[in-house]
Design a protein around this motif. Structure first.
Motif, PDB file in Angstrom:
ATOM      1  N   LYS A  34       0.618  -1.210  -0.150  1.00 60.35           N
ATOM      2  CA  LYS A  34       0.154   0.340  -0.326  1.00 60.35           C
ATOM      3  C   LYS A  34       1.115   1.175  -0.293  1.00 60.35           C
ATOM      4  CE  LYS A  34      -4.302   2.456  -0.060  1.00 60.35           C
ATOM      5  NZ  LYS A  34      -4.717   2.489  -1.345  1.00 60.35           N
ATOM      6  N   VAL A  35       0.991   2.018  -0.823  1.00 65.63           N
ATOM      7  CA  VAL A  35       1.136   3.257  -0.975  1.00 65.63           C
ATOM      8  C   VAL A  35       0.046   4.781  -1.458  1.00 65.63           C
ATOM      9  CG1 VAL A  35       3.131   4.894  -2.596  1.00 65.63           C
ATOM     10  CG2 VAL A  35       2.894   1.768  -2.652  1.00 65.63           C
ATOM     11  N   PHE A  36       0.861   5.287  -0.059  1.00 66.87           N
ATOM     12  CA  PHE A  36       0.092   6.878   0.049  1.00 66.87           C
ATOM     13  C   PHE A  36       1.088   7.815  -1.007  1.00 66.87           C
ATOM     14  CE2 PHE A  36      -1.169   4.548   3.774  1.00 66.87           C
ATOM     15  CZ  PHE A  36      -2.894   4.696   2.619  1.00 66.87           C
ATOM     16  N   GLY A  37       1.473   8.476  -1.898  1.00 69.73           N
ATOM     17  CA  GLY A  37       1.838   9.517  -2.770  1.00 69.73           C
ATOM     18  C   GLY A  37       3.341   8.556  -2.466  1.00 69.73           C
ATOM     19  N   SER A  38       4.297   9.020  -1.830  1.00 68.91           N
ATOM     20  CA  SER A  38       5.738   8.926  -2.077  1.00 68.91           C
ATOM     21  C   SER A  38       5.640   7.734  -0.724  1.00 68.91           C
ATOM     22  CB  SER A  38       6.732   9.933  -1.964  1.00 68.91           C
ATOM     23  OG  SER A  38       6.666  10.988  -0.761  1.00 68.91           O
ATOM     24  N   VAL A  39       4.829   7.942   0.064  1.00 73.09           N
ATOM     25  CA  VAL A  39       5.229   6.925   0.977  1.00 73.09           C
ATOM     26  C   VAL A  39       4.457   5.174   0.782  1.00 73.09           C
ATOM     27  CG1 VAL A  39       4.983   6.609   3.708  1.00 73.09           C
ATOM     28  CG2 VAL A  39       4.837   9.024   2.864  1.00 73.09           C
ATOM     29  N   ILE A  40       5.942   4.480   1.141  1.00 72.95           N
ATOM     30  CA  ILE A  40       5.543   3.236   1.042  1.00 72.95           C
ATOM     31  C   ILE A  40       4.733   2.822   2.750  1.00 72.95           C
ATOM     32  CG2 ILE A  40       6.044   0.420   0.194  1.00 72.95           C
ATOM     33  CD1 ILE A  40       8.155   1.976  -1.237  1.00 72.95           C
ATOM     34  N   ALA A  41       3.546   2.226   2.713  1.00 71.70           N
ATOM     35  CA  ALA A  41       3.025   1.620   4.315  1.00 71.70           C
ATOM     36  C   ALA A  41       2.695   0.788   4.514  1.00 71.70           C
ATOM     37  CB  ALA A  41       1.574   2.731   4.463  1.00 71.70           C
ATOM     38  N   ASN A  42       2.827  -0.100   3.399  1.00 72.34           N
ATOM     39  CA  ASN A  42       3.445  -1.456   3.149  1.00 72.34           C
ATOM     40  C   ASN A  42       3.751  -1.916   2.277  1.00 72.34           C
ATOM     41  OD1 ASN A  42       0.000  -1.848   5.429  1.00 72.34           O
ATOM     42  ND2 ASN A  42       2.454  -2.298   6.290  1.00 72.34           N
ATOM     43  N   ASN A  43       4.752  -2.790   2.190  1.00 70.95           N
ATOM     44  CA  ASN A  43       5.016  -3.313   0.757  1.00 70.95           C
ATOM     45  C   ASN A  43       6.154  -5.079   1.146  1.00 70.95           C
ATOM     46  OD1 ASN A  43       7.346  -3.269  -1.079  1.00 70.95           O
ATOM     47  ND2 ASN A  43       9.182  -3.199   0.367  1.00 70.95           N
ATOM     48  N   LYS A  44       4.809  -5.431   0.145  1.00 75.16           N
ATOM     49  CA  LYS A  44       5.068  -6.490  -0.518  1.00 75.16           C
ATOM     50  C   LYS A  44       5.084  -7.796   1.503  1.00 75.16           C
ATOM     51  CE  LYS A  44       7.587  -6.631  -3.902  1.00 75.16           C
ATOM     52  NZ  LYS A  44       8.737  -7.618  -5.214  1.00 75.16           N
ATOM     53  N   VAL A  45       3.569  -7.370   2.220  1.00 77.49           N
ATOM     54  CA  VAL A  45       3.670  -7.850   2.975  1.00 77.49           C
ATOM     55  C   VAL A  45       3.117  -9.755   3.011  1.00 77.49           C
ATOM     56  CG1 VAL A  45       3.005  -7.932   6.053  1.00 77.49           C
ATOM     57  CG2 VAL A  45       3.498  -5.830   5.277  1.00 77.49           C
ATOM     58  N   ASN A  46       4.069 -10.550   4.110  1.00 74.84           N
ATOM     59  CA  ASN A  46       3.439 -11.985   3.745  1.00 74.84           C
ATOM     60  C   ASN A  46       2.861 -12.130   5.287  1.00 74.84           C
ATOM     61  OD1 ASN A  46       3.240 -12.393   1.329  1.00 74.84           O
ATOM     62  ND2 ASN A  46       5.539 -11.809   1.461  1.00 74.84           N
ATOM     63  N   LEU A  47       1.105 -12.469   5.975  1.00 80.31           N
ATOM     64  CA  LEU A  47       0.745 -12.524   7.304  1.00 80.31           C
ATOM     65  C   LEU A  47       0.263 -13.917   6.593  1.00 80.31           C
ATOM     66  CD1 LEU A  47       1.204 -11.836  10.100  1.00 80.31           C
ATOM     67  CD2 LEU A  47      -0.880 -10.316   9.568  1.00 80.31           C
ATOM     68  N   ASP A  48      -0.060 -14.493   8.133  1.00 82.60           N
ATOM     69  CA  ASP A  48      -1.235 -15.689   8.297  1.00 82.60           C
ATOM     70  C   ASP A  48      -1.477 -15.455  10.140  1.00 82.60           C
ATOM     71  OD1 ASP A  48      -0.606 -16.945   6.015  1.00 82.60           O
ATOM     72  OD2 ASP A  48       0.960 -18.561   6.593  1.00 82.60           O
ATOM     73  N   ILE A  49      -2.486 -15.290   9.655  1.00 84.32           N
ATOM     74  CA  ILE A  49      -3.922 -15.313  11.336  1.00 84.32           C
ATOM     75  C   ILE A  49      -4.279 -16.975  11.452  1.00 84.32           C
ATOM     76  CG2 ILE A  49      -5.332 -14.005  11.852  1.00 84.32           C
ATOM     77  CD1 ILE A  49      -4.898 -11.615  10.151  1.00 84.32           C
ATOM     78  N   TYR A  50      -4.375 -17.262  12.244  1.00 83.11           N
ATOM     79  CA  TYR A  50      -4.626 -18.645  12.305  1.00 83.11           C
ATOM     80  C   TYR A  50      -6.093 -18.768  13.599  1.00 83.11           C
ATOM     81  CZ  TYR A  50      -0.302 -19.754  10.943  1.00 83.11           C
ATOM     82  OH  TYR A  50       1.094 -19.943  10.184  1.00 83.11           O
ATOM     83  N   ARG A  51      -7.020 -19.557  12.241  1.00 82.49           N
ATOM     84  CA  ARG A  51      -8.539 -19.584  12.977  1.00 82.49           C
ATOM     85  C   ARG A  51      -8.458 -19.979  14.846  1.00 82.49           C
ATOM     86  NH1 ARG A  51     -12.756 -19.075  11.148  1.00 82.49           N
ATOM     87  NH2 ARG A  51     -11.705 -19.303   9.032  1.00 82.49           N
ATOM     88  N   GLY A  52      -8.564 -19.232  15.486  1.00 84.07           N
ATOM     89  CA  GLY A  52      -9.035 -19.394  17.145  1.00 84.07           C
ATOM     90  C   GLY A  52      -7.688 -19.234  18.313  1.00 84.07           C
ATOM     91  N   GLU A  53      -6.993 -18.091  18.113  1.00 82.87           N
ATOM     92  CA  GLU A  53      -5.589 -17.171  17.863  1.00 82.87           C
ATOM     93  C   GLU A  53      -6.221 -15.914  18.609  1.00 82.87           C
ATOM     94  OE1 GLU A  53      -1.994 -17.311  15.867  1.00 82.87           O
ATOM     95  OE2 GLU A  53      -2.242 -15.890  15.024  1.00 82.87           O
ATOM     96  N   ILE A  54      -5.164 -15.463  18.937  1.00 81.21           N
ATOM     97  CA  ILE A  54      -4.972 -14.578  19.859  1.00 81.21           C
ATOM     98  C   ILE A  54      -3.457 -14.014  18.880  1.00 81.21           C
ATOM     99  CG2 ILE A  54      -4.889 -12.312  21.456  1.00 81.21           C
ATOM    100  CD1 ILE A  54      -7.151 -13.977  22.985  1.00 81.21           C
ATOM    101  N   LEU A  55      -3.194 -12.662  18.191  1.00 83.08           N
ATOM    102  CA  LEU A  55      -2.072 -12.229  18.015  1.00 83.08           C
ATOM    103  C   LEU A  55      -2.020 -11.573  17.720  1.00 83.08           C
ATOM    104  CD1 LEU A  55      -0.157 -12.842  15.288  1.00 83.08           C
ATOM    105  CD2 LEU A  55      -2.147 -11.951  13.687  1.00 83.08           C
ATOM    106  N   SER A  56      -1.301 -10.844  18.351  1.00 84.61           N
ATOM    107  CA  SER A  56      -0.444  -9.052  18.829  1.00 84.61           C
ATOM    108  C   SER A  56       0.206  -9.173  17.734  1.00 84.61           C
ATOM    109  CB  SER A  56       0.288  -8.982  20.341  1.00 84.61           C
ATOM    110  OG  SER A  56      -0.860  -9.606  21.343  1.00 84.61           O
ATOM    111  N   LEU A  57      -0.701  -7.836  16.185  1.00 83.79           N
ATOM    112  CA  LEU A  57       0.233  -6.795  16.176  1.00 83.79           C
ATOM    113  C   LEU A  57       1.834  -5.729  16.695  1.00 83.79           C
ATOM    114  CD1 LEU A  57       0.722  -7.300  12.692  1.00 83.79           C
ATOM    115  CD2 LEU A  57      -1.627  -5.433  12.747  1.00 83.79           C
TER     116      LEU A  57
END
Length: 531
Positions: A34-57
């Protein structure tokens, strides 16, 4: 399946490891950009979220945590990459489509209509066949509350609710819409310890029922208490994830920042503390006549940090604004005491009149862009707001504010492309750094700070704590209004507790008990003597 023998892990932690070993992927994000103008907010992020877990980001300010979750909840759409829900490719263009995939996000700032009831807010915007049946909706809400352990009255008006009750309404709202994956952005930011424990109990019940919970937070001790797994972003990129039971605060911090960071808040002894501001019988009402401060009396000393604790809306904002000359008082006195013992009354004076008395007072307000800075102005011009009246020339001096802006950017590591960037384009954490840096640079004798580290990552927060302690060592009277009781107890010399606009008591920051302060904040305890 029997929990295996794993040296160093409790039985509960071994069960968590088993669940994670047999986990089912609920969300898979691949190469999300995700890019906002010249700022790259997220760059090729790979993330898995699993069922029945509490994940802290986790991640520093500007690392892309909220942006990533905003894409999952339909507020933003990725510029690149793919999202898979339960193994199927998903295109989420709106929050409504996100709900269709069972995803709901509870934002830090609630989106509720104050004059509506809880039930009316929860069903607002839903299209149902036939005539609206509010009783049926209330029954379903009560069923959800009973299932997960919530405590709200569907018929209660929002304006009569506490902050935690409003948050509960937001959570029930997404559950009512069928969410199986819940995203909570800074959920404990304005909760008391007791309210936080209630929330965590509910989240554990939701997890036990098979729900997936993602928490965006900066409070590492809460991460260790509630989450199963931790995922870390740094500068928009995914750094890695860890089983919570296998890590600690220091490791998580180093991973977020990319280097070793000290997690010890310095608390030097007060420097020759003397009364600097004496407040007696202060009473303040809002414009609509609501009592905000009721007969408040205490002393602010030079060379110490006075912490102010209280649940949101208990008068903290009005107290600091009254001292700064921004809030009229119904009754009472606020006397400034100089080094010679001479006093000046601040009640009835505006900030310019207070400055004319020779009182060097700096104020970091809660509303950063509403009261502290001008969003459309750049960093140099915002620094100049403090100094444009100085000098005898008809032309304003821009050299000194520019040098100050350069120093603040350098020393506080403000992330900006240039000094000419409008402040509104900076992240919340960087906006706060600019504001705090400017106010401290004015060499105050009194420094008032309202939620100075709200929304800041741990590295930036510790920078602010160090700045406050430097002011304390210089003999400045520092008032710190904060939400995190752990920080208040580590940083403050004394802690004043407000409840419903009254002083519940003042306790010693070095010997204070967290639960006692929490009870004093909610009228369940207290009575600690004023010191």
């Amino acid at each position: 399946m029997k929990a295996p023998a794993c040296p160093g892990f409790s039985y509960f932690e071994r069960k968590v490891l088993i669940c994670l070993a047999n986990r089912e992927v609920a969300v898979s994000m691949r190469d999300i950009t995700k890019v906002f103008g010249s700022v790259i907010a997220n760059n090729k992020v790979n993330l898995d979220i699993y069922r029945g877990e509490i994940l802290s980001l986790l991640g520093e300010n500007g690392s892309g945590k909220t942006t990533l979750m905003n894409m999952l909840s339909g507020i933003y759409y990725p510029d690149g990459g793919e999202v898979y829900i339960n193994g199927e490719l998903a295109a989420i263009h709106s929050p409504k489509e996100a709900f269709g995939y069972g995803i709901g996000m509870i934002h830090q700032h609630f989106k509720l209509v104050d004059v509506f009831t809880a039930a009316e807010n929860i069903i607002l915007g839903l299209k149902e066949e036939g005539k609206l049946d509010l009783k049926k909706a209330s029954d379903k809400i009560r069923e959800i509350c009973d299932t997960y352990g919530f405590d709200i009255d569907p018929d209660q008006k929002i304006y009569n609710m506490s902050v935690s009750q409003k948050q509960t309404v937001e959570i029930v709202k997404v559950l009512y819409r069928g969410a199986d994956i819940l995203i909570l952005d800074e959920p404990t930011a304005v909760l008391t310890p007791q309210e936080t424990e209630k929330l965590f109990a509910v989240l554990r019940n939701m997890k036990a029922a098979g729900k997936t919970v993602v928490i965006i937070t900066h409070k590492l001790h809460e991460v260790l208490e509630i989450s199963d797994r931790v995922a870390v972003l740094r500068k928009g990129e995914f750094i890695g994830d860890m089983i919570t039971a296998e890590t600690n605060e220091q490791e998580m911090t180093n991973m977020m920042v990319g280097r070793m960071v000290s997690l010890n808040i310095d608390r030097p002894d007060p420097v020759d503390p003397k009364p600097r501001i004496q407040i007696d019988n202060l009473t303040v009402k809002s414009q609509d006549g609501i009592m905000k401060l009721d007969d408040v009396s205490f002393t602010i000393n030079s060379g110490e940090i006075l912490g102010i604790a209280g649940i949101s809306g208990c008068g903290q904002k009005e107290l600091l604004e009254a001292i700064a000359g921004l809030q009229p008082a119904e009754n009472g006195t606020i006397k400034y005491i100089d080094d010679e013992g001479e006093t000046d009354e601040l009640i009835g004076k505006d900030p310019l009149q207070i400055a004319a008395l020779g009182v060097a007072l700096s104020f970091v307000p809660e509303d950063r862009l509403g009261m502290g800075l001008v969003g459309n102005m750049d960093l140099t011009d915002n620094m100049m707001l403090r100094s444009f009246r100085k000098g005898k020339s008809i032309f304003t001096d821009r050299k000194s504010p520019k040098k100050l802006a350069e120093r603040v950017v350098d020393e506080l590591e403000v992330s900006t492309s240039s000094l000419s960037t409008p402040v509104r384009k900076l992240s919340g954490g960087n906006v706060q750094k600019v504001l705090v840096g400017r106010e401290i640079a004015s060499a105050p004798t009194v420094l008032l700070s309202a939620y100075a580290v709200r929304g800041l990552d741990i590295n930036s927060s510790y920078t602010i704590y160090d700045l406050l302690n430097q002011q304390k060592k210089k003999g400045v009277a520092v008032v710190y209004v904060g939400e995190d009781l752990d920080v208040l107890m580590e940083l403050s010399d004394r802690i004043l507790v407000l409840c419903g606009g009254k002083v519940s008591g003042i306790v010693d920051g070095r010997t204070a008990d967290k639960n006692e302060i929490g009870m004093m904040m909610t009228k369940l305890g207290g009575g600690a003597g004023n010191e």
